[in-house]
Each structure stands twice: as structure tokens, then as C-alpha cells.
Design an enzyme around this catalytic site. Structure first.
Site, PDB file in Angstrom:
ATOM      1  N   GLU A  86       0.797  -1.220   0.000  1.00 29.58           N
ATOM      2  CA  GLU A  86       0.000   0.000   0.000  1.00 29.58           C
ATOM      3  C   GLU A  86       0.838   1.283   0.000  1.00 29.58           C
ATOM      4  O   GLU A  86       0.453   2.265  -0.621  1.00 29.58           O
ATOM      5  CB  GLU A  86      -0.948   0.005   1.215  1.00 29.58           C
ATOM      6  CG  GLU A  86      -2.028  -1.053   1.169  1.00 29.58           C
ATOM      7  CD  GLU A  86      -3.020  -0.854   0.036  1.00 29.58           C
ATOM      8  OE1 GLU A  86      -3.241   0.303  -0.364  1.00 29.58           O
ATOM      9  OE2 GLU A  86      -3.556  -1.863  -0.460  1.00 29.58           O
ATOM     10  N   SER A 460     -43.295 -39.206  31.907  1.00 31.26           N
ATOM     11  CA  SER A 460     -42.897 -39.777  33.197  1.00 31.26           C
ATOM     12  C   SER A 460     -41.746 -39.041  33.857  1.00 31.26           C
ATOM     13  O   SER A 460     -41.452 -39.281  35.039  1.00 31.26           O
ATOM     14  CB  SER A 460     -42.514 -41.249  33.024  1.00 31.26           C
ATOM     15  OG  SER A 460     -43.660 -42.003  32.643  1.00 31.26           O
TER      16      SER A 460
END
Length: 789
Positions: A86, A460
Site C-alpha cells: 500500500e 414420566s
């Protein structure tokens, strides 16, 4: 050569003229430049992040994925990779690099077009914070002016830090710390040189050089950056060679997190949004949950294994779809890609298209992967679809879209996406901290959270709460109760009588301990009838936290005909596990702001400290003993594979096996497992909680309790032992203890007058008319409750 020198001289003059123009513009346009507050007081939009208790990231919410990395936290090789591509003269120029501009201009002319840019990192910071991306001379001049202004206000290191945190890098990620997590699932400090070079290539064109979407282009860009780093002496030849040869493993989109906790993350997001609204996604909150990452992953794998085992027991339903395969290879590849776009992978269940098939071999083609050749055991599940006489629904042929999965040895097999759902939640019974929560088979497939949102009949698995209530009425493990047929005559002329049934034949008189071990329905009805349904309703809601309106005071409550969520059931079983204290399950441990300051912290109820003691310790101890019998010698005996002597639990199966449960615990951990269909329907005539949910529970607990010492509960005061059985010390035989129910009595319910209906795992059938002694409004409520079951 003369032409080149002429151009060099020309651009040197142009650079000088440009500097003069900038100087003039600074005088004329400078007063109109924006304030630098946006960068001197940098306040980026930071998303909500959610972590496990051991600080593993499990969720991130916000339009911008962003992680702020301070300058000294950014690896040197990451900085150099960015500078190399860059702005390698970043530390030499004053914000605008006129030498770079001249070089770029010369390159453009030599190559016949715009091939190089000339924006410095400082200029890019100016553009990203203050300007649009439009390409005009005016904007470029402003960009240069702002660059000078920024250079006067900040140090070079501060500017580079801003750039590396602000730049967009694709996949909603801003800054290199976020990109490291998104693309590689790593912290910035853990990146290799090769990975740093991949990320450094993204600012120019994030979509074009995305290593997930365009791995080939990303590799080319990476090689160029590595060469630049070598030319600039940022790296050695050996480092270059190693990085160039390194194979890149970018994360597949949607797999940024190493732990599957999508349901947890969404729960936290909703809780945070309820308090902070839209600021939830921008203020940078960090939420630390109570989840243990290893337990969470174990729960996820256990649920998926349990559900897939169920699928294998119930046969192949056929391919997911079909695509016509062109003869031209390029057209065929395109058709396969298009077809599979509508069939995304589901965890380890990968979608593919069959391109070749016979009775002994199937070739499956994927998107961006080598085909898989499946033979032998890998075809066993779909054998019916490979027969010559296979029905159209299950036939596998070229063009069929199928699901495959790979085992640990790399062998492929054909399977299918499940239709059934499963869930698991575990928590610490002493304070309610949730350690694992899996709300369904796959969050992306079904976002409905079955742990918190699914109100289902517990079957149950609810019986222990009724048994606990009965202990306070004088019953005990040694009470003899008649497991004999029950008969309820019609309540109106021509009405239908009700005779509740059980899964097996009545066994006659038995102890209450044996009855719970065998999960006897007729015994449970007699117990509830004896203690009274209204008393039982008050007891289970007050002591265990169940909802009054979902726990109706009718005899079917004994069989789990009410409604609970798995999380609520976990809270209920925690009362047994912690010795009688009612705690509140909680998920968020603490919340910190973007600066790391803790702004809220959980203050849970803790058993033995500030949690209300709703159950006598002696009651909890006897229930612990009864449930240990169930887990070792009863319907929950599947827990014995864990080879522990401190486990308790209860299976649960609802009417027609529409829900399968296992609720169990060790002193330090409660876990609830569930399986069922979203639209309740039978899971199969031979399916029970012991086959459906118990294996999920065992699979999870095997990991969760791997390093936990065995810890049986200590006996509290108020208990005595007679002939090897437990009794309340003030309710012994001949002194307040109820010795038997329904034995040698003309009325097997001992004078019961409560409403009855029949819903439960024992194959009971609802009466055709409302039960006796119930007013018309209550009758309608009962019929509504049992409607459709």
C-alpha cells in the site's frame, strides 16, 4: 533511454508544480477542511460480541464486524505486508508521496493506462473518514490537504493504527483484527506470514481477492505481496519460500466460530437488545456467558448423534431433489453448482449430486471439492434406493441430490437431513449457571429454540415431583402401592368408561421405589389421587417453579400431562440435585463496554446461601436415592455405561411416544435431553425416552463429567433407616407412615374424587366424556388439554 529520462524529468517538474499547487490550495481551501475529531477521538461502531465463560467467541452482531487492535498488538509482519503493497515509503513522506505519484504516472504511461494508484495510507485514512469514493480532481485535492492535516495532528504509528482498524476487508469485516477472525478464525497475533500477505491483498478489492470466494486470485495477490516484501528486505528468502509454499486454509463462510452455540448467541442478543435497543450493535459490548465451551461442543455433538441415530433406525426417505445433468462437462458443473446453492451444507452433512450410480457404488460430486466414491457400508442406509425395483420416492439415480457425511477415517456414507428435532440443556444446580444449551439440530435450519420455547408434555420425567409431594403426606420408598387395573364408569348415560392402561401388565402390590424404577403409571395415579391434585399442583409450582396454568390439578398430571420447557425441567431437577434450594437458571455472567469496563455482573441465587430453601433436605435426599435406583436399575439403567455411583435420573415418554425425555443429574451438573417433532407426532411404537433421549444425555455426560470426582449426596438430619430403606424420622411404621395404598381395599383409589383423564406414556386413552365431579367449565378445560393427544 532518453525517453525514460525525459519522462523522469517531466514528472519531477510535475511533482514540484504539484507541491506548489498543494501549498496554494492549503492556504485557500484549508479553512474549509473538516475537523479531525472523527479520528483524534476515534469512536468506531463496534459490534456486540458474545463469549463463553472460558472466553471463546461464539457470536457477533452488528452491521460492521470490527475488532480494535492497538498498534503494539499488531504483528510486525502484518504491518510490513500492508506497507509493502500500500505505501512502502509511509514513514518517509509527509502525507502525500510526490515521488510515488511520479512513479505511478510513469508506470501508467508505460503500460498504456491506469495500472497503479498513488494514494498514501494517510490519504486513504482521509478518504475513509471524511470523503466519498468519487474520482474527481477536487476530491483528490481535498484528500491531499486532509492528509497533511492528519500528519500534523497524529504520529505515523497512530495513522497506521487507524488505517489498519478502519479499512474494509470484505465479509462485513473492518480492520485486520476482524478479518483475521473472519477469514482464518484466529487472533491477529497468531497469523502466519502467508496469512498476513493474504489479508494485505484485500484493501484493493475485497471481493476479488477474498480467499473464501476466490482462492486462486487471492493466492496470486499473496505471491505478489510476498515478492514485494522480499524486494524491500522486509523478509528473508527463507521466509519467502516458506510462506509461498504454505497451504492456505480459509474458513468457509458461516463457520467463523469454533464452538456451535448459535442458540445461545441469539438468546443473549435478544436479552441485550431488550435493554439497549439499537445501541446493542454499535457500542462494543462484550458479553461473557456461563457456557463452558467444551461442554457446549459436547452437547452439540451429542444432540446431532442422537438425532442421526434415530434417523438410521427409521429408514431412508429418498433424495432431497433432482437436477438434470447436461452431457457437456462445463454445463454439468454449472448445473450442479446452481442446484446445490439451494441445499447448503448442514454441519457435517454435506450436499452433493450423484453423477454415477450402480448397486455397489455411488459417485457424488460437490461444489469446489473432489468427488466422493461411496461403497460398502457407506451405502447400507440407502440400500433400498439402489435396488432395480426401488420406488420413485427413494430411488437414487444420476442427478439425485443427496446428503453425505465423512467419518473419522475419511470414509463417506450417504445419509439424510433429519426431520425430528432434539435439544439439550445443562446447568450447575447450585446457582443455575447454564453450562451448555443446544436448542435444536441445526440453528440455520430451524431457529426455534426448543430449550426455552417448546412447551411439551414431560411424560414420566414429571413423576418425581409427584413422588416428592407424596413424601410430605406420609408416603415413603417402602410404601406398598397396588399396580392393579383402574376403572372409571361413564359420567353420563351412554358415555364411555375409562380404564387407564400401562405399557406392561399390572404387577400387583409393589414398593414405591420399585414403582418409580419401573415407571408404573397406575401407581402414579394412585399416589396423586391419595395426596390430592390441588395439593400437588401447589407443591410443584411453589417448590420447583412450574407454571400454575400449565400444571392442571387433574390426575393425568401424575403422568406428565402438563407442559414444561426443557430449561424449566432443568430448574426443577436442580432442587433435587442441590439439596432442596430453588435457583434461577441464568446465562449472562457479565457485560463489559468497549473499553473493557464491567457494567453489569450476574448476582445469582446460590443454594445454601441466598437461594430459598423450598424443599426439606431430607426430602431431596430420599428423591436422590429413588432417582439413583431408576438410573442404575430401572428405566434409566443406560447410565451405567458411565461407571459412576453418583448419577440420578428419570426417563419420560409421552402418549403415543410424541416426546422422549431423559432428566438426570450429578451433584454438580443437571442435564435434560429431549427429542420430538415440531408438529407433535409419534416417534414410533418402539421408541421410548430410554432409546431417544437417554443416549444423548449419556453422550454428553461422558464428556462433561470426565474429570469430575464422584460425589454422592451426604445424608441430612431427619432421616432414619429401617431394614435398609429410608424413612422420615417422624414418619415411621406405626407413627404417621402410610404403609400401603389400594391394597385389600374395595376402592382402589382409596376414596379419590379428583377429575381423571388419560394422557401419558402408558397408552392411556382420554375418556369420551368429561370426568366426574367437575363443573362444565372445568370439563371443557380438560377436554381442551387432551385434545389431539
Amino acid at each position: 533511454m532518453r525517453i525514460v529520462l525525459w519522462f523522469v524529468g517531466l514528472f519531477a517538474v510535475a511533482a514540484i508544480v504539484g507541491a506548489l499547487i498543494i501549498g496554494y490550495a492549503l492556504v485557500v481551501m484549508g479553512p474549509n477542511l473538516p475537523s479531525l475529531d472523527a479520528i483524534t477521538d476515534y469512536q468506531p461502531k463496534v459490534p456486540l460480541r458474545i463469549y463463553t465463560a472460558d472466553h471463546v467467541l461464539i457470536g457477533e452482531f452488528g452491521e460492521e464486524r470490527r475488532r480494535i487492535a492497538r498498534f503494539d498488538e499488531i504483528p510486525d509482519q502484518m504491518k510490513k505486508a500492508v506497507l509493502a503493497i500500500e505505501d512502502y515509503r509511509f514513514y518517509e513522506h509527509g502525507g502525500v508521496d510526490f515521488i510515488g505519484i511520479a512513479r505511478a504516472g510513469l508506470s501508467d504511461i508505460m503500460h498504456g493506462g491506469a495500472s497503479q494508484g498513488a494514494s498514501t495510507i494517510t490519504m486513504q485514512v482521509a478518504r475513509n473518514f471524511f470523503l466519498s469514493s468519487e474520482k474527481t480532481y477536487t476530491r483528490k485535492i481535498y484528500e491531499m490537504l486532509l492528509a497533511y492535516k492528519i500528519e500534523r495532528a497524529l504520529t505515523k504509528d497512530q495513522i497506521l493504527e487507524l488505517y489498519m482498524n478502519q479499512i474494509y476487508l470484505g465479509e462485513r469485516s473492518y480492520g485486520f483484527a476482524s478479518a483475521a477472525r473472519v477469514y482464518f478464525g484466529k487472533d491477529l497475533k497468531d497469523l502466519t506470514l502467508a496469512e498476513c500477505a493474504i489479508l494485505a491483498g484485500l484493501p484493493k478489492a475485497p471481493s476479488a481477492y477474498n480467499p473464501v470466494v476466490n482462492p486462486k486470485r487471492a493466492k496470486i495477490r499473496q505471491q505478489y505481496i510476498l515478492k514485494r516484501m522480499l524486494e524491500l528486505n522486509f523478509i528473508t528468502q527463507a521466509q519467502f519460500d516458506q510462506a509461498s509454499a504454505e497451504e492456505i486454509h480459509a474458513r468457509v463462510s458461516g463457520t467463523e466460530y469454533s464452538v456451535h452455540a448459535e442458540y445461545v448467541a441469539e438468546m443473549v442478543r435478544q436479552m441485550m437488545y431488550a435493554q439497549y435497543r439499537d445501541e446493542t450493535y454499535t457500542r462494543g459490548f462484550s458479553v461473557t456467558t456461563t457456557i463452558d465451551s467444551a461442554d457446549q461442543e459436547a452437547a452439540y455433538n451429542a444432540v446431532r448423534k442422537g438425532v442421526m441415530d434415530y434417523e438410521r433406525r427409521h429408514g431412508y426417505r429418498g433424495p432431497e431433489g433432482f437436477v438434470n445433468l447436461p452431457t457437456n462437462q462445463d454445463d454439468r458443473d454449472e448445473a450442479i453448482d446452481d442446484a446445490l446453492a439451494d441445499h447448503p451444507d448442514n454441519g457435517d452433512l454435506v450436499a452433493g449430486v450423484v453423477t454415477s450410480v450402480n448397486a455397489k457404488q455411488v459417485v457424488v460430486t460437490f461444489v469446489n471439492a473432489d468427488p466422493a466414491t461411496i461403497t460398502g457400508d457407506g451405502l447400507r442406509f440407502v440400500a433400498a434406493g439402489l435396488r432395480s425395483n426401488a420406488s420413485a420416492a427413494v430411488r437414487i439415480k444420476p442427478g439425485s441430490i443427496v446428503r453425505v457425511m465423512q467419518d473419522a477415517k475419511g470414509n463417506w456414507s450417504i445419509t439424510q437431513l433429519p426431520q425430528v428435532e432434539g435439544a439439550l440443556v445443562s446447568l450447575v444446580p447450585q446457582d443455575g449457571a447454564i453450562r451448555a444449551l443446544v436448542g435444536g439440530f441445526d440453528y440455520n435450519k430451524n431457529k426455534f429454540n426448543h430449550v426455552t420455547q417448546a412447551w411439551r408434555q414431560p411424560g414420566s420425567s414429571f413423576k418425581p415431583f409427584i413422588y416428592s409431594a407424596s413424601l410430605e403426606k406420609g408416603l415413603g420408598p417402602a410404601t406398598i402401592i397396588n399396580d392393579a387395573p383402574l376403572y372409571f364408569p361413564p359420567t353420563t348415560p351412554g358415555g364411555q368408561a375409562w380404564e387407564p392402561k400401562d405399557d406392561d401388565q399390572p404387577d400387583g402390590p409393589m414398593s414405591m421405589r420399585t414403582a418409580l424404577q419401573k415407571s408404573k403409571n397406575l401407581v402414579s395415579i394412585r399416589i396423586l389421587s391419595y395426596i390430592g391434585t390441588k395439593y400437588a399442583q401447589d407443591y410443584v409450582t411453589k417448590n420447583f417453579g412450574f407454571d400454575v396454568d400449565k400444571t392442571p390439578p387433574y390426575l393425568p398430571l401424575a403422568l406428565g400431562a402438563g407442559l414444561v420447557t426443557p430449561l424449566q425441567l432443568a430448574g426443577g431437577y436442580s432442587v433435587f440435585a442441590n439439596g432442596g434450594s430453588r435457583i434461577n437458571p441464568y446465562l449472562i455472567g457479565e457485560v463489559a463496554d468497549a473499553r473493557g469496563t464491567v457494567i453489569s455482573r450476574a448476582n445469582p441465587l446460590i443454594a445454601g446461601s441466598n437461594a430459598p430453601q423450598t424443599l426439606e433436605p431430607r426430602n431431596a435426599y430420599i428423591m436422590n436415592s429413588l432417582l439413583h435406583s431408576v438410573a442404575t436399575g430401572g428405566t434409566g439403567a443406560g447410565t451405567n455405561v458411565l461407571k459412576r455411583n453418583d448419577l440420578q435420573g428419570k426417563t419420560g415418554t409421552t402418549n403415543d411416544a410424541k416426546d422422549g425425555w431423559f432428566a438426570g443429574y450429578q451433584h454438580q451438573l443437571v442435564a435434560i435431553a429431549w427429542m420430538g417433532y415440531d408438529q407433535p407426532k409419534s416417534l414410533g411404537g418402539r421408541e421410548f425416552g430410554a432409546q431417544l433421549a437417554l443416549p444423548i444425555w449419556v453422550e454428553f455426560m461422558q464428556r462433561a463429567l470426565a474429570n469430575v470426582p464422584q460425589q454422592p449426596m451426604a445424608m441430612p438430619d431427619g432421616l432414619t433407616t429401617i431394614d435398609g430403606e429410608l424413612f422420615f424420622a417422624d414418619k415411621t411404621p406405626g407413627n404417621g407412615f402410610v404403609a400401603s395404598i389400594g391394597v385389600d381395599s374395595a376402592n382402589p383409589l382409596e376414596g379419590a374424587s379428583d377429575a381423571v383423564g388419560g394422557v401419558g406414556p402408558g397408552g392411556m386413552t382420554p375418556p369420551s366424556v368429561p370426568p366426574p365431579n367437575v363443573n362444565p367449565a372445568e370439563r371443557q378445560e380438560i377436554m381442551d388439554l387432551f385434545k389431539g393427544h
